[in-house]
Motif scaffolding. Structure first.
Motif, PDB file in Angstrom:
ATOM      1  N   GLN A   1      85.825  54.816  64.091  1.00 47.46           N
ATOM      2  CA  GLN A   1      86.961  54.484  63.971  1.00 47.46           C
ATOM      3  C   GLN A   1      88.115  55.148  64.583  1.00 47.46           C
ATOM      4  N   ILE A   2      87.129  55.708  65.402  1.00 46.54           N
ATOM      5  CA  ILE A   2      88.346  55.959  67.269  1.00 46.54           C
ATOM      6  C   ILE A   2      88.657  54.809  67.508  1.00 46.54           C
ATOM      7  N   GLN A   3      87.771  54.269  67.742  1.00 48.92           N
ATOM      8  CA  GLN A   3      88.327  52.410  68.550  1.00 48.92           C
ATOM      9  C   GLN A   3      88.688  51.607  67.049  1.00 48.92           C
ATOM     10  N   GLN A   4      88.238  51.939  66.322  1.00 51.93           N
ATOM     11  CA  GLN A   4      89.846  51.113  65.621  1.00 51.93           C
ATOM     12  C   GLN A   4      91.774  51.280  65.130  1.00 51.93           C
ATOM     13  N   GLU A   5      91.065  52.626  66.038  1.00 51.17           N
ATOM     14  CA  GLU A   5      92.629  53.272  66.411  1.00 51.17           C
ATOM     15  C   GLU A   5      93.390  53.114  67.324  1.00 51.17           C
ATOM     16  N   GLU A   6      92.319  52.868  68.238  1.00 45.83           N
ATOM     17  CA  GLU A   6      92.620  52.805  69.653  1.00 45.83           C
ATOM     18  C   GLU A   6      93.213  50.823  70.002  1.00 45.83           C
ATOM     19  N   GLU A   7      92.356  50.328  69.167  1.00 49.50           N
ATOM     20  CA  GLU A   7      93.029  49.076  69.599  1.00 49.50           C
ATOM     21  C   GLU A   7      94.371  48.727  68.795  1.00 49.50           C
ATOM     22  N   GLU A   8      94.547  49.842  66.837  1.00 57.80           N
ATOM     23  CA  GLU A   8      95.925  49.096  66.421  1.00 57.80           C
ATOM     24  C   GLU A   8      97.100  50.467  67.726  1.00 57.80           C
ATOM     25  N   LEU A   9      96.904  51.604  68.658  1.00 62.92           N
ATOM     26  CA  LEU A   9      97.706  51.159  68.899  1.00 62.92           C
ATOM     27  C   LEU A   9      97.622  51.039  70.439  1.00 62.92           C
TER      28      LEU A   9
END
Length: 91
Positions: free
Chosen positions: A75-83
């Motif tokens: 989840q954190i990885q996905q959020e960072e990629e979106e950012l």
């Protein structure tokens, strides 16, 4: 036996015959750690590469439910990629 023979045998060493991360080596802990980090950066295993791409993939590939930590990491990885994507679009 002549002294020259011993010198030749000493210089004879084989390439890659010594492991730089050998725990029985006489090098300091800091030097062994630095060697391990340098070696580890270039040689990620297949499983390590899979986990870097998707933290839940390894567990799922073995037919197991991913751990809570792996799910949070994904989840954190996905959020960072979106950012990163939104920052790239702004620039």
């Amino acid at each position: 036996m002549s002294g020259n023979t011993n010198t030749e045998r000493f210089e004879e060493g084989r390439e890659n015959s010594h492991s730089v991360t050998d725990s029985k080596d006489q090098r300091s802990l800091a030097n062994r750690l630095a060697a391990a980090e340098a070696q580890g950066e270039s040689e990620d295993s297949r499983d390590t590469k899979m986990v870097k791409e998707d933290p839940t993939l390894l567990a799922r590939s073995h037919g197991n439910e991913p751990s809570r930590g792996a799910k949070i990491d994904a989840q954190i990885q996905q959020e960072e990629e979106e950012l990163l994507r939104t920052k790239d679009q702004k620039n």
